[in-house]
Design a protein around this motif. Structure first.
Motif, short mmCIF file in Angstrom:
data_model
loop_
_atom_site.label_atom_id
_atom_site.label_comp_id
_atom_site.label_asym_id
_atom_site.label_seq_id
_atom_site.Cartn_x
_atom_site.Cartn_y
_atom_site.Cartn_z
N LYS A 1 24.12 2.41 -33.16
CA LYS A 1 23.83 1.46 -34.25
C LYS A 1 24.19 1.97 -35.64
O LYS A 1 24.44 1.18 -36.54
CB LYS A 1 22.34 1.07 -34.22
CG LYS A 1 21.97 0.27 -32.98
CD LYS A 1 22.70 -1.05 -32.96
CE LYS A 1 22.36 -1.85 -31.72
NZ LYS A 1 23.05 -3.13 -31.70
N PHE A 2 24.20 3.28 -35.85
CA PHE A 2 24.46 3.82 -37.18
C PHE A 2 25.73 4.65 -37.25
O PHE A 2 26.00 5.29 -38.26
CB PHE A 2 23.26 4.65 -37.66
CG PHE A 2 21.96 3.90 -37.64
CD1 PHE A 2 21.76 2.79 -38.44
CD2 PHE A 2 20.93 4.29 -36.80
CE1 PHE A 2 20.57 2.09 -38.43
CE2 PHE A 2 19.73 3.60 -36.78
CZ PHE A 2 19.55 2.50 -37.59
N GLN A 3 26.52 4.70 -36.17
CA GLN A 3 27.79 5.43 -36.10
C GLN A 3 27.66 6.88 -36.55
O GLN A 3 28.54 7.43 -37.22
CB GLN A 3 28.89 4.73 -36.91
CG GLN A 3 29.43 3.48 -36.26
CD GLN A 3 28.52 2.29 -36.40
OE1 GLN A 3 27.96 2.06 -37.46
NE2 GLN A 3 28.36 1.53 -35.33
N LYS A 4 26.56 7.52 -36.21
CA LYS A 4 26.37 8.94 -36.53
C LYS A 4 27.20 9.78 -35.57
O LYS A 4 27.43 9.41 -34.43
CB LYS A 4 24.89 9.34 -36.38
CG LYS A 4 23.94 8.60 -37.29
CD LYS A 4 23.90 9.23 -38.64
CE LYS A 4 22.86 8.50 -39.49
NZ LYS A 4 22.72 9.04 -40.78
N GLN A 5 27.65 10.92 -36.04
CA GLN A 5 28.41 11.85 -35.22
C GLN A 5 27.45 12.89 -34.65
O GLN A 5 27.16 13.90 -35.28
CB GLN A 5 29.51 12.53 -36.06
CG GLN A 5 30.55 11.58 -36.57
CD GLN A 5 31.35 10.93 -35.43
OE1 GLN A 5 31.71 11.57 -34.47
NE2 GLN A 5 31.60 9.64 -35.55
N ILE A 6 26.95 12.62 -33.45
CA ILE A 6 25.99 13.49 -32.79
C ILE A 6 26.53 13.80 -31.39
O ILE A 6 27.06 12.93 -30.72
CB ILE A 6 24.60 12.81 -32.67
CG1 ILE A 6 24.07 12.43 -34.05
CG2 ILE A 6 23.61 13.74 -31.97
CD1 ILE A 6 22.84 11.56 -34.03
N LEU B 1 20.95 8.49 -29.12
CA LEU B 1 21.80 7.40 -28.63
C LEU B 1 21.78 6.23 -29.60
O LEU B 1 22.82 5.69 -29.96
CB LEU B 1 21.36 6.94 -27.24
CG LEU B 1 22.11 5.74 -26.68
CD1 LEU B 1 23.55 6.11 -26.35
CD2 LEU B 1 21.41 5.18 -25.47
N VAL B 2 20.59 5.84 -30.05
CA VAL B 2 20.46 4.71 -30.99
C VAL B 2 21.21 5.02 -32.28
O VAL B 2 21.92 4.16 -32.81
CB VAL B 2 18.98 4.39 -31.27
CG1 VAL B 2 18.84 3.37 -32.39
CG2 VAL B 2 18.29 3.88 -30.00
N LYS B 3 21.10 6.23 -32.78
CA LYS B 3 21.79 6.61 -34.02
C LYS B 3 23.31 6.55 -33.85
O LYS B 3 24.01 6.12 -34.76
CB LYS B 3 21.37 8.01 -34.47
CG LYS B 3 19.96 8.04 -35.03
CD LYS B 3 19.57 9.43 -35.45
CE LYS B 3 18.18 9.46 -36.07
NZ LYS B 3 17.78 10.81 -36.47
N ILE B 4 23.79 6.95 -32.68
CA ILE B 4 25.23 6.90 -32.42
C ILE B 4 25.70 5.46 -32.33
O ILE B 4 26.69 5.07 -32.96
CB ILE B 4 25.58 7.66 -31.12
CG1 ILE B 4 25.34 9.15 -31.30
CG2 ILE B 4 27.02 7.39 -30.71
CD1 ILE B 4 25.39 9.95 -30.00
#
Length: 94
Positions: free
Chosen positions: A39-44, A34-37
């Protein structure tokens, strides 16, 4: 600059995990995704939602029948993910 992610469990989620024999590392992985999605706009691939109303500013992660309520705070070099509540569907929003 690389930020560190710090996970903080409040009392209720810690008790729920222990009582229901859930692996804490599984919850950790979901919250880190969730944090990666956010704050870092990751596609997970993760089933999450930005909450509204009284819970505005918090996020809900859905995993089967369990819901996890998380608040993310960006403090200098640290991203704090506060796991506020973990419960079954229907009980989590009360």
């Amino acid at each position: 600059m690389k930020k560190k992610i710090k996970l903080i469990y409040l009392k209720q989620p810690a008790k729920f995990i222990k009582k229901n024999n859930i692996k804490e590392n599984e919850i950790d992985e979901l919250v880190i995704k969730l944090v990666k999605i956010i704050k870092f706009q990751k596609q997970i691939n993760l089933d999450f939602k930005n909450l509204k109303g009284e819970l505005k500013g918090k996020y809900r992660i859905r995993k089967g029948r369990i819901r996890i309520i998380v608040t993310i705070k960006d403090i200098e070099e640290i991203l704090e993910a506060i796991i506020e509540c973990i419960d079954f569907r229907g009980n989590v929003y009360k």
